[in-house]
Design an enzyme around this catalytic site. Structure first.
Site, PDB file in Angstrom:
ATOM      1  N   GLU A  31      66.106  79.554  82.576  1.00  0.00           N
ATOM      2  CA  GLU A  31      67.200  80.193  81.856  1.00  0.00           C
ATOM      3  C   GLU A  31      67.999  81.041  82.839  1.00  0.00           C
ATOM      4  O   GLU A  31      67.466  81.524  83.847  1.00  0.00           O
ATOM      5  CB  GLU A  31      66.640  81.086  80.738  1.00  0.00           C
ATOM      6  CG  GLU A  31      67.712  81.768  79.886  1.00  0.00           C
ATOM      7  CD  GLU A  31      67.126  82.505  78.687  1.00  0.00           C
ATOM      8  OE1 GLU A  31      67.906  83.114  77.937  1.00  0.00           O
ATOM      9  OE2 GLU A  31      65.889  82.465  78.504  1.00  0.00           O
ATOM     10  N   ASN A  76      67.959  82.643  75.020  1.00  0.00           N
ATOM     11  CA  ASN A  76      68.947  83.532  74.408  1.00  0.00           C
ATOM     12  C   ASN A  76      70.301  83.425  75.104  1.00  0.00           C
ATOM     13  O   ASN A  76      71.346  83.588  74.461  1.00  0.00           O
ATOM     14  CB  ASN A  76      68.451  84.977  74.459  1.00  0.00           C
ATOM     15  CG  ASN A  76      67.192  85.196  73.638  1.00  0.00           C
ATOM     16  OD1 ASN A  76      66.785  84.330  72.863  1.00  0.00           O
ATOM     17  ND2 ASN A  76      66.563  86.342  73.816  1.00  0.00           N
ATOM     18  N   ASN A 176      69.133  77.851  69.933  1.00  0.00           N
ATOM     19  CA  ASN A 176      67.907  78.534  70.344  1.00  0.00           C
ATOM     20  C   ASN A 176      67.619  79.711  69.421  1.00  0.00           C
ATOM     21  O   ASN A 176      68.491  80.564  69.208  1.00  0.00           O
ATOM     22  CB  ASN A 176      68.062  79.062  71.778  1.00  0.00           C
ATOM     23  CG  ASN A 176      66.901  79.947  72.197  1.00  0.00           C
ATOM     24  OD1 ASN A 176      65.818  79.470  72.517  1.00  0.00           O
ATOM     25  ND2 ASN A 176      67.109  81.261  72.197  1.00  0.00           N
ATOM     26  N   GLU A 177      66.414  79.736  68.842  1.00  0.00           N
ATOM     27  CA  GLU A 177      65.904  80.898  68.086  1.00  0.00           C
ATOM     28  C   GLU A 177      66.965  81.492  67.147  1.00  0.00           C
ATOM     29  O   GLU A 177      67.183  82.707  67.122  1.00  0.00           O
ATOM     30  CB  GLU A 177      65.382  81.968  69.045  1.00  0.00           C
ATOM     31  CG  GLU A 177      64.158  81.526  69.806  1.00  0.00           C
ATOM     32  CD  GLU A 177      63.551  82.621  70.688  1.00  0.00           C
ATOM     33  OE1 GLU A 177      64.136  83.729  70.768  1.00  0.00           O
ATOM     34  OE2 GLU A 177      62.487  82.380  71.284  1.00  0.00           O
ATOM     35  N   TYR A 248      54.469  83.575  72.468  1.00  0.00           N
ATOM     36  CA  TYR A 248      53.966  84.305  73.623  1.00  0.00           C
ATOM     37  C   TYR A 248      52.814  85.188  73.174  1.00  0.00           C
ATOM     38  O   TYR A 248      52.805  85.682  72.041  1.00  0.00           O
ATOM     39  CB  TYR A 248      55.063  85.171  74.249  1.00  0.00           C
ATOM     40  CG  TYR A 248      56.260  84.395  74.730  1.00  0.00           C
ATOM     41  CD1 TYR A 248      56.274  83.825  75.999  1.00  0.00           C
ATOM     42  CD2 TYR A 248      57.387  84.235  73.925  1.00  0.00           C
ATOM     43  CE1 TYR A 248      57.377  83.121  76.457  1.00  0.00           C
ATOM     44  CE2 TYR A 248      58.499  83.524  74.373  1.00  0.00           C
ATOM     45  CZ  TYR A 248      58.488  82.972  75.635  1.00  0.00           C
ATOM     46  OH  TYR A 248      59.578  82.271  76.071  1.00  0.00           O
ATOM     47  N   GLU A 296      58.878  76.904  74.236  1.00  0.00           N
ATOM     48  CA  GLU A 296      58.653  78.187  74.911  1.00  0.00           C
ATOM     49  C   GLU A 296      57.222  78.615  74.628  1.00  0.00           C
ATOM     50  O   GLU A 296      56.838  78.744  73.466  1.00  0.00           O
ATOM     51  CB  GLU A 296      59.625  79.276  74.440  1.00  0.00           C
ATOM     52  CG  GLU A 296      61.045  79.123  74.941  1.00  0.00           C
ATOM     53  CD  GLU A 296      61.901  80.345  74.640  1.00  0.00           C
ATOM     54  OE1 GLU A 296      61.358  81.477  74.627  1.00  0.00           O
ATOM     55  OE2 GLU A 296      63.109  80.160  74.425  1.00  0.00           O
ATOM     56  N   GLN A 353      58.670  81.039  81.974  1.00  0.00           N
ATOM     57  CA  GLN A 353      59.594  80.101  82.582  1.00  0.00           C
ATOM     58  C   GLN A 353      59.013  79.591  83.899  1.00  0.00           C
ATOM     59  O   GLN A 353      57.805  79.722  84.098  1.00  0.00           O
ATOM     60  CB  GLN A 353      60.945  80.762  82.753  1.00  0.00           C
ATOM     61  CG  GLN A 353      61.613  81.054  81.411  1.00  0.00           C
ATOM     62  CD  GLN A 353      63.042  81.549  81.530  1.00  0.00           C
ATOM     63  OE1 GLN A 353      63.690  81.403  82.559  1.00  0.00           O
ATOM     64  NE2 GLN A 353      63.531  82.169  80.475  1.00  0.00           N
TER      65      GLN A 353
END
Length: 509
Positions: A31, A76, A176-177, A248, A296, A353
């Site tokens: 990212e 993001n 994304n999200e 996460y 992710e 990442q």
């Protein structure tokens, strides 16, 4: 061996098939965040940099991981990104305020530069489109720019930019999200579902061969989970091929036993999303199965406090630079094991990442690139976890943790590679104080022999690696034997293990 030693058994058989492992479960993520791009993969003037500014030492470490697919450019970041800023002559590209991470984006690296770099490291790209501040038009134009051969405005613009042949990007994320209040352009489930469907519909008209990923919940802890999946998939099911999962884990309270049990939550997350997908499949009377893109995942908690002290509006500041310890590597190993046991539905997974930002690879400005502790289980799984995932039949002692009950000390997965005639046993011993005597019944693999037993272990769970001191690294285990169809070994306390069998000239089994 003392009679009170903890014992576990495992049965491996070729008939216990889960599914073919999609190599893309060993994907990763870059990212435009922190030093992932600027100061990570790209550092003009570095002694190892090529003519385009990309670091050769970083490239070599990425190639050592054999990463099949890399998600780009966010994250993001993508929810306010104008992709047009990152193509064309460098001197004409604008610098922009980047709102997701409050930095300045110089746009020195964009679509074509990243595609060239990905080709150099041997990876496909999973491209994300902006469904935060933008929508159908920007997405279809980007797809035309990337994938259409020519004789149209956007494809000819790509050719004008020096890229004659289309990139032919296969896999695309529809935003994304979008459920997250931190997201630029956050959507309700209905708003996102409608926009994603219309965007995907237009994109498929340009290139019917692409695959599309519908946004799932930002984590299993979101208050709207799994209703978000049910509502959004009601709109996107017919146009999408995958639904995304993000997760996460951290160990802020320093409860290592509980931390190493976190994959119990990951199992539940996968099963719940799978059930929701199948509910929508039944509701729509569809013949299509929706697959999962766990695009992710990682350990993430070490760097949060440091990031809160950063001044905004700089280029490539040191954001989200977790320095991973040994127990983090153990959990990463268990997360990879979890994907293998769900290979029938999890087809893509992206370690978030790849460089500097919560990453297996770290760099120094102008200096060295080096391997974090989590590099090794990721590398081992990518190297030896390709083939057919087999269901291990396990009998293991268990423990109760703060948040989980009946946690097996032995966490394991099996991969059988028919082409190379190899069987790999991945195993984590979660016990923090005792070794685990493991007996593996491999009589279904007659004639196979022990190739090697790789172990990652350190007496200090908090041990870390640095550019000049690699404390945590794999070694060859001793004492593992393969005889009469059984593998006998002692798994060290708190250890990651890779036991490889095959038709070699090594000791007979």
């Amino acid at each position: 061996m003392a009679s009170d030693t903890l014992k576990a058994t495992l049965v491996a058989d070729k008939s216990f098939v889960i599914a073919e492992v999609d190599k893309r479960i060993y994907g990763s993520f870059i990212e435009h965040l922190g030093r992932a791009v600027y100061g990570g993969i790209y550092e003009p003037g570095h002694p190892e940099a090529n003519a385009a500014g990309f670091r050769g030492d970083v490239q070599a470490l990425v190639q050592a991981l054999n990463v099949p697919i890399i998600r780009y450019p966010g994250g993001n970041f993508v929810s306010a990104y104008n992709w047009e800023d990152g193509v064309g002559p460098l001197e004409l590209r604008p610098k922009r305020l980047e709102l997701a991470w409050r930095t300045v984006e110089p746009n020195e690296v964009g679509t074509n530069e990243f595609m060239d770099w990905a080709k150099e490291v041997g990876s496909e790209v999973m491209m994300a489109v902006n469904l935060g501040t933008r929508g159908v038009d920007a997405a279809r134009n980007l797809l035309e720019y990337c994938n259409h051969p020519g004789v149209t405005y956007w494809s000819d613009l790509r050719r004008k930019h020096g890229v004659e042949q289309p990139h032919r990007i296969k896999t695309w994320c529809l935003g994304n999200e979008m459920d997250g209040p931190w997201q630029i352009g956050q959507k309700t489930a209905v708003e996102y579902g409608r926009l994603a469907y219309e965007t995907g519909k237009a994109m498929r008209l340009i290139d019917p061969e692409i695959e599309l990923v519908s946004c799932g919940s930002s984590s299993s802890a979101m208050p709207t989970f799994p209703e978000w999946e049910a509502v959004t998939l009601d709109h996107t099911y017919d146009v999408a091929d995958y639904v995304s999962l993000h997760q996460y884990y951290g160990n802020r309270d320093n409860d290592s036993a509980n931390f190493l049990a976190r994959t119990m939550d990951m199992e539940h997350f996968i099963k719940t999303v799978t059930s929701t997908c199948d509910y929508i499949k039944a509701k729509k009377r569809s013949k299509k199965t929706m697959y999962l893109s766990f695009d992710e995942w990682n350990v993430w908690y070490h760097s949060n406090d440091a990031d809160s002290r950063l001044e905004p509006w700089s280029v490539g500041p040191p954001q989200l630079e977790d320095h991973y310890n040994f127990e983090d590597a153990l959990l990463v190993g268990s997360m990879l094991i979890t994907f293998l046991r769900h290979a029938d539905r999890v087809k893509i997974a992206c370690l978030a990442q790849l460089v500097n930002v919560i990453a297996p690879i770290m760099t120094e400005a102008g200096g060295a690139a080096w391997k974090q502790t989590i590099f090794y289980p990721y590398q081992h799984a990518s190297a030896y976890g390709r083939g057919i995932s087999l269901q291990p039949i396990v009998n293991s002692p268990k423990y109760d943790a703060q948040d989980y009950t009946d946690v097996p000390y032995l966490d394991s997965a099996l991969v059988y590679n028919e082409e190379s005639e190899e069987l790999t046993i991945f195993a984590v011993n979660r016990h923090l104080e005792e070794g685990l005597q493991l007996t593996c019944d491999v009589r279904g693999f007659e004639g196979y022999r022990l190739i090697e037993h790789i172990v990652l272990h350190h007496e200090d769970l908090k041990a870390i690696n640095t550019a000049r001191d690699e404390q945590v690294k794999p070694r060859q285990a001793s004492g593992t034997v393969c005889k009469d169809g059984f593998v006998e070994t002692l798994l060290s306390k708190a250890s990651w293990n890779v036991i490889r069998l095959g038709r070699t000239n090594s000791s007979n089994c």
